[in-house]
Design a protein around this motif. Structure first.
Motif, PDB file in Angstrom:
ATOM      1  N   ILE A 159       8.560  11.777  -8.561  1.00  0.00           N
ATOM      2  CA  ILE A 159       7.104  11.650  -8.697  1.00  0.00           C
ATOM      3  C   ILE A 159       6.720  10.194  -8.915  1.00  0.00           C
ATOM      4  N   LYS A 160       7.449   9.515  -9.816  1.00  0.00           N
ATOM      5  CA  LYS A 160       7.171   8.101 -10.073  1.00  0.00           C
ATOM      6  C   LYS A 160       7.283   7.280  -8.793  1.00  0.00           C
ATOM      7  N   GLN A 161       8.340   7.544  -8.009  1.00  0.00           N
ATOM      8  CA  GLN A 161       8.558   6.785  -6.785  1.00  0.00           C
ATOM      9  C   GLN A 161       7.451   7.048  -5.775  1.00  0.00           C
ATOM     10  N   ALA A 162       7.018   8.306  -5.663  1.00  0.00           N
ATOM     11  CA  ALA A 162       5.966   8.651  -4.709  1.00  0.00           C
ATOM     12  C   ALA A 162       4.654   7.969  -5.069  1.00  0.00           C
ATOM     13  N   VAL A 163       4.309   8.020  -6.361  1.00  0.00           N
ATOM     14  CA  VAL A 163       3.049   7.411  -6.801  1.00  0.00           C
ATOM     15  C   VAL A 163       3.085   5.904  -6.628  1.00  0.00           C
ATOM     16  N   SER A 164       4.215   5.276  -6.967  1.00  0.00           N
ATOM     17  CA  SER A 164       4.321   3.817  -6.842  1.00  0.00           C
ATOM     18  C   SER A 164       4.235   3.365  -5.391  1.00  0.00           C
ATOM     19  N   SER A 165       4.547   4.251  -4.444  1.00  0.00           N
ATOM     20  CA  SER A 165       4.443   3.918  -3.022  1.00  0.00           C
ATOM     21  C   SER A 165       3.107   4.346  -2.433  1.00  0.00           C
ATOM     22  N   GLN A 166       2.120   4.600  -3.331  1.00  0.00           N
ATOM     23  CA  GLN A 166       0.739   4.867  -2.942  1.00  0.00           C
ATOM     24  C   GLN A 166       0.577   6.191  -2.194  1.00  0.00           C
ATOM     25  N   GLN A 167       1.246   7.241  -2.683  1.00  0.00           N
ATOM     26  CA  GLN A 167       1.041   8.585  -2.168  1.00  0.00           C
ATOM     27  C   GLN A 167       0.304   9.404  -3.217  1.00  0.00           C
ATOM     28  N   THR A 168      -0.442  10.402  -2.747  1.00  0.00           N
ATOM     29  CA  THR A 168      -1.059  11.324  -3.698  1.00  0.00           C
ATOM     30  C   THR A 168      -0.171  12.545  -3.848  1.00  0.00           C
ATOM     31  N   VAL A 169      -0.056  13.028  -5.059  1.00  0.00           N
ATOM     32  CA  VAL A 169       0.806  14.159  -5.369  1.00  0.00           C
ATOM     33  C   VAL A 169      -0.031  15.242  -6.028  1.00  0.00           C
ATOM     34  N   GLN A 170       0.060  16.448  -5.522  1.00  0.00           N
ATOM     35  CA  GLN A 170      -0.583  17.601  -6.131  1.00  0.00           C
ATOM     36  C   GLN A 170       0.501  18.589  -6.537  1.00  0.00           C
ATOM     37  N   LEU A 171       0.522  18.988  -7.801  1.00  0.00           N
ATOM     38  CA  LEU A 171       1.571  19.861  -8.306  1.00  0.00           C
ATOM     39  C   LEU A 171       1.051  21.265  -8.579  1.00  0.00           C
ATOM     40  N   ASP A 172       1.806  22.243  -8.164  1.00  0.00           N
ATOM     41  CA  ASP A 172       1.548  23.631  -8.544  1.00  0.00           C
ATOM     42  C   ASP A 172       2.829  24.131  -9.208  1.00  0.00           C
ATOM     43  N   CYS A 173       2.935  23.896 -10.510  1.00  0.00           N
ATOM     44  CA  CYS A 173       4.222  24.144 -11.166  1.00  0.00           C
ATOM     45  C   CYS A 173       4.070  24.851 -12.507  1.00  0.00           C
ATOM     46  N   ASP A 174       2.958  25.547 -12.734  1.00  0.00           N
ATOM     47  CA  ASP A 174       2.669  26.102 -14.059  1.00  0.00           C
ATOM     48  C   ASP A 174       3.776  27.015 -14.588  1.00  0.00           C
ATOM     49  N   ASP A 175       4.485  27.694 -13.707  1.00  0.00           N
ATOM     50  CA  ASP A 175       5.524  28.629 -14.140  1.00  0.00           C
ATOM     51  C   ASP A 175       6.922  28.020 -14.056  1.00  0.00           C
ATOM     52  N   THR A 176       6.988  26.701 -13.922  1.00  0.00           N
ATOM     53  CA  THR A 176       8.259  26.027 -13.702  1.00  0.00           C
ATOM     54  C   THR A 176       8.706  25.286 -14.957  1.00  0.00           C
ATOM     55  N   TYR A 177       9.973  25.349 -15.280  1.00  0.00           N
ATOM     56  CA  TYR A 177      10.526  24.619 -16.421  1.00  0.00           C
ATOM     57  C   TYR A 177      10.310  23.117 -16.210  1.00  0.00           C
ATOM     58  N   GLY A 178       9.780  22.453 -17.237  1.00  0.00           N
ATOM     59  CA  GLY A 178       9.538  21.017 -17.163  1.00  0.00           C
ATOM     60  C   GLY A 178       8.214  20.641 -16.548  1.00  0.00           C
ATOM     61  N   CYS A 179       7.337  21.615 -16.299  1.00  0.00           N
ATOM     62  CA  CYS A 179       6.070  21.336 -15.613  1.00  0.00           C
ATOM     63  C   CYS A 179       5.209  20.356 -16.408  1.00  0.00           C
ATOM     64  N   ASP A 180       5.104  20.566 -17.717  1.00  0.00           N
ATOM     65  CA  ASP A 180       4.256  19.691 -18.534  1.00  0.00           C
ATOM     66  C   ASP A 180       4.716  18.242 -18.459  1.00  0.00           C
ATOM     67  N   GLU A 181       6.035  18.036 -18.485  1.00  0.00           N
ATOM     68  CA  GLU A 181       6.563  16.674 -18.408  1.00  0.00           C
ATOM     69  C   GLU A 181       6.258  16.046 -17.050  1.00  0.00           C
ATOM     70  N   MET A 182       6.357  16.850 -15.990  1.00  0.00           N
ATOM     71  CA  MET A 182       6.066  16.330 -14.655  1.00  0.00           C
ATOM     72  C   MET A 182       4.584  15.983 -14.511  1.00  0.00           C
ATOM     73  N   LYS A 183       3.715  16.840 -15.046  1.00  0.00           N
ATOM     74  CA  LYS A 183       2.279  16.556 -14.980  1.00  0.00           C
ATOM     75  C   LYS A 183       1.927  15.300 -15.777  1.00  0.00           C
ATOM     76  N   LYS A 184       2.550  15.167 -16.942  1.00  0.00           N
ATOM     77  CA  LYS A 184       2.299  13.980 -17.762  1.00  0.00           C
ATOM     78  C   LYS A 184       2.738  12.728 -17.020  1.00  0.00           C
ATOM     79  N   THR A 185       3.900  12.782 -16.372  1.00  0.00           N
ATOM     80  CA  THR A 185       4.383  11.647 -15.584  1.00  0.00           C
ATOM     81  C   THR A 185       3.400  11.303 -14.477  1.00  0.00           C
ATOM     82  N   LEU A 186       2.894  12.325 -13.799  1.00  0.00           N
ATOM     83  CA  LEU A 186       1.947  12.111 -12.715  1.00  0.00           C
ATOM     84  C   LEU A 186       0.674  11.446 -13.232  1.00  0.00           C
TER      85      LEU A 186
END
Length: 520
Positions: free
Chosen positions: A58-85
């Motif tokens: 996610i960090k690499q994608a954002v730093s390369s100027q891409q937009t990221v949309q996550l649908d991960c509410d039922d996934t382990y680690g989702c909160d950490e990934m959203k916070k990173t985003l």
């Protein structure tokens, strides 16, 4: 074995990463473009290495100027990934603001920026009635609602706070009494002050007070969801082609929700409520059918166009004083909502000036953020000359410090008026000059500026920030400074050495004399 979950990426060649709403969960990758899929894994419970890999991607994608949309509410680690985003996108926004010309429309277009942070300057959407997208709500919105909404706006700079205030009023038919929890439930199972149905809350729910719970009954949580409901609304006119004539726009301007190029704040107002067909596409507001959605849009119009002074109650078909309507209209204290009235702007804007200058009794405001002891050339040597290099009654307002220390100093409107002839200076994309057509009939010329927060035709108030002092290249090689003069006779453009008004000199001298303090 880890399963895959869906993300969407849109490639931006250079520019701003835009936070967007969550997409519907899919068991297979969804592509916005063939080359833009981000292959994240749906991590098993306890698989921290898997989460770490996703976070790094996610960090690499954002730093390369891409937009990221996550649908991960039922996934382990989702909160950490959203916070990173969220953190990565915030850093991208902060970095982009440092570039010369950030507020310039052409710069935004060249860099694919569809996000403009209104909390860091006035919207460039043109003349709009009521409180602007980036302006704090007016006093007609009572406390603690006013401060609650203003503070939350800092986290949602692409959403217009007027929509949030208007939907609160419309849902409650006035300002509700502030409570830490509101259990009001409609027949459609909508809950709380902003009336979220469960399916919407599942997507937009937000933990606004940091207690670890997303509670639609809690106004500190619900206010953020209300902002998230209207992304990209900031800076839109109240109604398409609004002129600021409240009565005239109501009867003559048309409503659109299907044509994105004609979106207005009323589009978002309509979408918040739903669509029963009564808010008719391409119709003027009086021609709407009398039904829920059409009435909801008209409520929003009168609230926002009047600066929350005029409300309309559809059930009684009557106008009321919006500021005094409802159990919460008497107002409370910002402390009731456990928020501070001073924190109404994004901290990431701290490097940008958001100050203002005060107009005097004659309607003039000192046009630059330099104090009395810090500006070159004063006191004026004569009543028709103040040291300008060519001997004319013009002003080069320079910070006394040497070098480029005047760069980026805020520039203010010297008078109420309208911006005209804003244009790039000497072909340099981030350098600007413009005329301010004052309400006194005189035209004031501003030279050598950067980061204008205005557009041609925009109405401004004396003391409102309208730009910044530009770098040396904007000042033809001299030190950064603001040039200002006014044309004579009335109606003549400023900027010409042959038509500068000597009567402007004592006005500026008086403004300087009334200043206090020093910038050092």
């Amino acid at each position: 074995m880890a399963r895959k979950f869906s993300t969407i990426l849109n490639r931006f060649f250079s520019g701003l990463v835009i936070a967007s709403t969550l997409i519907v969960h899919s068991t297979a990758p969804v592509f916005a473009a063939a080359e833009s899929n981000l292959d994240l894994a749906e991590c098993a419970e306890g698989d921290d290495k898997c989460v770490e890999n996703n976070v790094n991607m996610i960090k690499q994608a954002v730093s390369s100027q891409q937009t990221v949309q996550l649908d991960c509410d039922d996934t382990y680690g989702c909160d950490e990934m959203k916070k990173t985003l969220e953190e990565s996108e915030a850093q991208n926004r902060k970095n982009l603001k440092q570039k010369p010309g950030y507020r310039d429309k052409q710069f935004q277009s060249d860099n694919f920026i569809t996000f403009y942070d209104p909390s860091c300057g006035d919207s460039s959407a043109g003349a709009v009635s009521g409180s602007g997208a980036g302006d704090p709500l007016p006093d007609t919105v009572p406390e603690p609602w006013r401060t609650l909404i203003n503070n939350a706006a800092a986290e949602h700079p692409d959403s217009d706070r007027r929509i949030v205030a208007a939907t609160l009023w419309a849902e409650n038919r006035g300002w509700p009494e502030y409570k830490d929890s509101d259990s009001t439930t409609s027949g459609a199972a909508a809950v709380g002050f902003w009336q979220f149905i469960p399916s919407t809350w599942a997507v937009l729910g937000h933990d606004g007070d940091g207690d670890g719970v997303k509670d639609s009954k809690n106004p500190k949580d619900a206010v953020h969801a209300a902002f998230k409901h209207s992304p990209n609304s900031a800076g839109k006119p109240i109604i398409y082609e609004a002129t600021g004539d409240i009565e005239g726009d109501f009867t003559s301007k048309k409503f659109y929700r299907a044509d994105e190029s004609k979106y207005s704040l009323l589009t978002y107002m309509a979408n918040y409520n739903g669509n029963d067909g009564s808010a008719i596409e391409g119709s003027t507001l009086p021609n709407f059918q009398r039904a829920q959605n059409g009435d909801y849009v008209r409520m929003g119009y009168w609230l926002m166009a009047s600066g929350f002074e005029k409300g309309w109650l559809p059930e009684a078909d009557k106008f009321v004083d919006a500021s005094t309507q409802g159990a919460g209209a008497a107002g409370g204290d910002a402390a009731d909502a456990d928020v501070s009235a001073t924190n109404v702007s994004d901290a990431s804007c701290s490097s940008e000036s958001s100050s203002s200058s005060q107009a005097n009794a004659e309607g003039f405001a000192w046009p630059i953020d330099l104090k009395k002891d810090d500006v070159v050339g004063f006191p004026c040597v004569r009543d028709n000359y103040c040291g300008h290099h060519d001997g004319s009654p013009a002003f080069d307002l320079i910070k006394k410090s040497n070098g480029d220390q005047g760069l980026g100093v805020a520039v203010y409107a010297v008078r109420n008026g309208k911006i005209e002839s804003k244009d790039i200076r000497n072909g340099i994309s981030y350098c600007y000059d413009w005329q301010l057509a004052g309400d006194d009939g005189y035209w004031y010329w501003y030279g050598h500026n950067q980061n204008p927060s205005i557009e041609n035709g925009q109405v401004v108030k004396a003391g409102q920030q309208i730009g910044e002092v530009g770098p040396t290249e904007c000042a033809d090689g001299s030190v950064p400074h603001l040039h200002i003069d006014r044309g004579s006779p009335k109606g003549s453009w400023g900027g010409s050495v042959n038509s500068r008004d000597a009567e402007f000199v004592p006005i500026m001298q008086k403004l300087w004399e009334d200043l206090g303090g020093t910038n050092t």
